[in-house]
Design a protein around this motif. Structure first.
Motif, mmCIF file in Angstrom:
data_model
loop_
_atom_site.group_PDB
_atom_site.id
_atom_site.type_symbol
_atom_site.label_atom_id
_atom_site.label_comp_id
_atom_site.label_asym_id
_atom_site.label_seq_id
_atom_site.Cartn_x
_atom_site.Cartn_y
_atom_site.Cartn_z
ATOM 1 N N LYS A 334 14.083 -15.259 -37.849
ATOM 2 C CA LYS A 334 14.248 -14.502 -36.611
ATOM 3 C C LYS A 334 14.814 -15.363 -35.489
ATOM 4 O O LYS A 334 15.586 -14.880 -34.655
ATOM 5 C CB LYS A 334 12.907 -13.883 -36.205
ATOM 6 N N PRO A 342 9.984 -16.323 -32.184
ATOM 7 C CA PRO A 342 8.893 -15.444 -31.744
ATOM 8 C C PRO A 342 7.586 -16.214 -31.540
ATOM 9 O O PRO A 342 7.110 -16.887 -32.453
ATOM 10 C CB PRO A 342 8.769 -14.430 -32.893
ATOM 11 N N SER A 344 4.649 -15.078 -31.296
ATOM 12 C CA SER A 344 3.562 -14.560 -32.128
ATOM 13 C C SER A 344 3.469 -15.329 -33.447
ATOM 14 O O SER A 344 2.365 -15.617 -33.937
ATOM 15 C CB SER A 344 3.791 -13.072 -32.424
ATOM 16 N N HIS A 345 4.600 -15.693 -34.021
ATOM 17 C CA HIS A 345 4.602 -16.409 -35.291
ATOM 18 C C HIS A 345 4.119 -17.844 -35.114
ATOM 19 O O HIS A 345 3.392 -18.369 -35.964
ATOM 20 C CB HIS A 345 6.007 -16.399 -35.892
ATOM 21 N N GLU A 382 3.414 -8.855 -32.290
ATOM 22 C CA GLU A 382 4.853 -8.587 -32.287
ATOM 23 C C GLU A 382 5.132 -7.120 -31.957
ATOM 24 O O GLU A 382 6.080 -6.804 -31.236
ATOM 25 C CB GLU A 382 5.461 -8.949 -33.642
ATOM 26 N N SER A 385 4.754 -6.586 -28.307
ATOM 27 C CA SER A 385 5.836 -7.202 -27.546
ATOM 28 C C SER A 385 7.163 -6.477 -27.721
ATOM 29 O O SER A 385 7.939 -6.350 -26.769
ATOM 30 C CB SER A 385 6.017 -8.668 -27.977
ATOM 31 N N LEU A 386 7.414 -5.987 -28.942
ATOM 32 C CA LEU A 386 8.730 -5.432 -29.255
ATOM 33 C C LEU A 386 8.684 -3.990 -29.727
ATOM 34 O O LEU A 386 9.727 -3.414 -30.037
ATOM 35 C CB LEU A 386 9.411 -6.275 -30.346
#
Length: 396
Positions: A334, A342, A344-345, A382, A385-386
């Motif tokens: 990503k 990201p 989150s990851h 995620e 957020s998205l």
């Protein structure tokens, strides 16, 4: 006339449906899903530092074989009979290679190496021949690639004739040569080197190829947990482990497909140099994604077999490592396609590292639940957020 015939082996770039993955390509993938199954079983059966190193080497080799073929079918049309025949021959050799994986470091080393070298070199020589009249730059590219793979093939075959650690060393050298090729532009004295600007690929095709392969591998992970569950007496514990493994697989599916591959396809299709991004996002970043799925399948088998063990660092490494590798691969994938890693990851990887401190105090099945929970947390983060952003449209 001969030039026209060969030119007809190529995909019709830009025409409707020209980038769509064909049924033969999916059929071809089944052989390599068998390879993934063999790799997970081999790692589970020979779980040690040496066994992990051997499984890692074979994973790198199988992926390199598959992704090189995906690049080739980005240019060549599998609906054309010569290309179709080439893929079917590769499938047969791939079946031999996959079948020899459990004994690749035993009695079937030469069989594994021979099948691998025939597939790699044979496919590249065929592609060089197929594009010789239509694209001089790609003809040179695949000529260089064929030379690099042939040099690596010497070490593959030599390793097949050797035994034990000597075989591992020879095959590591062979794999290092193959993986160094793209970074060096497959430089060959007298032929120069390739440029990523030469690799005019269809981003939609590459994204769909990799996505379909990943979803088939995730399907294999579901089959592993279902088969293991069916072979054991039912109990609340086996039921809990089944639900945990299923939740983990669903979370992996969500993380890859909800905000990953479609956006990548859209981005690469509009990239000025698609070859450079394709190499980063698909050729390399998918390696830890695939490795994470394989390791997670091994973790499921271990949790079913030893749910109440405490403090086993080896099993803990598989449980946390599978999720960690998958998150790291998606982080890379990503980040390469969006230009932004990201958060989150990153947080999920940190949480998995922190869970290592609980290994001496919790049972294996609890650690499995916590690892799956980390993936679910990353999914929720995620999505929050998205989630309001619609995925990029599928380019078909």
């Amino acid at each position: 006339m001969a030039g026209t015939t060969v030119r007809n082996w190529l995909r019709a770039k830009g025409s409707p449906g020209s980038s769509k993955v064909t049924f033969l390509e999916l059929f071809f993938d089944l052989v390599f899903v068998f390879s993934i199954s063999q790799l997970s079983h081999a790692l589970a059966a020979h779980y040690s530092l040496l066994g992990a190193a051997e499984a890692a080497l074979m994973t790198f080799a199988v992926w390199w074989m598959w992704i090189f073929t995906a690049w080739v079918t980005n240019w060549l049309d599998p609906e054309k009979m010569p290309v179709r025949a080439m893929l079917i021959v590769l499938m047969l050799l791939g079946l031999v290679l996959s079948s020899s994986i459990p004994e690749a470091f035993g009695d079937k080393g030469l069989l594994f190496a021979g099948a691998y070298v025939l597939m790699q070199v044979g496919r590249s020589v065929f592609t060089a021949y197929a594009v010789r009249h239509s694209s001089h730059s790609n003809y040179l590219n695949f000529t260089r690639i064929s030379i690099w793979l042939a040099v690596a093939g010497v070490f593959w075959i030599a390793g097949g004739l050797l035994e034990h650690e000597a075989r591992l060393i020879a095959w590591v050298i062979a794999l290092a040569i193959e993986y160094a090729g793209p970074a060096s532009g497959f430089f060959v004295p007298g032929l120069g080197k390739s440029s990523t600007a030469d690799w005019d690929v269809s981003g939609a095709h590459m994204a769909e190829r990799c996505a379909l392969f990943i979803i088939i591998c995730l399907g294999e992970a579901v089959l592993v947990s279902g088969r293991t569950f069916s072979e054991m007496p039912f109990s609340p514990m086996t039921g809990l482990v089944l639900v945990t493994s299923f939740a983990s697989t669903v979370a992996m599916w969500w993380l890859y497909f909800r905000f990953g591959h479609e956006r990548a396809a859209h981005r690469i299709e509009h990239e000025a140099k698609p070859g450079s991004m394709a190499r980063q996002a698909f050729t390399y970043a998918h390696i830890p994604i695939l490795a994470g799925i394989i390791v997670d399948a091994v973790a499921v088998e271990f949790i079913f077999s030893h749910p109440h063990e405490v403090g086993d660092l080896g099993i803990a490494a598989v449980i946390l490592g599978g999720s960690g590798l998958f998150l790291a691969g998606n982080l890379w994938f990503k980040g390469a396609t969006s230009g932004k890693a990201p958060l989150s990851h990153l947080a999920g990887i940190v949480l998995l590292i922190l869970l290592t401190f609980l290994v001496p105090a919790v049972e294996i099945y609890v650690l499995g639940i916590l690892a799956a929970l980390v993936l679910v947390i990353v999914v929720a983060w995620e999505y929050r957020s998205l989630g309001s952003a619609a995925p990029a449209p599928t380019l078909h």
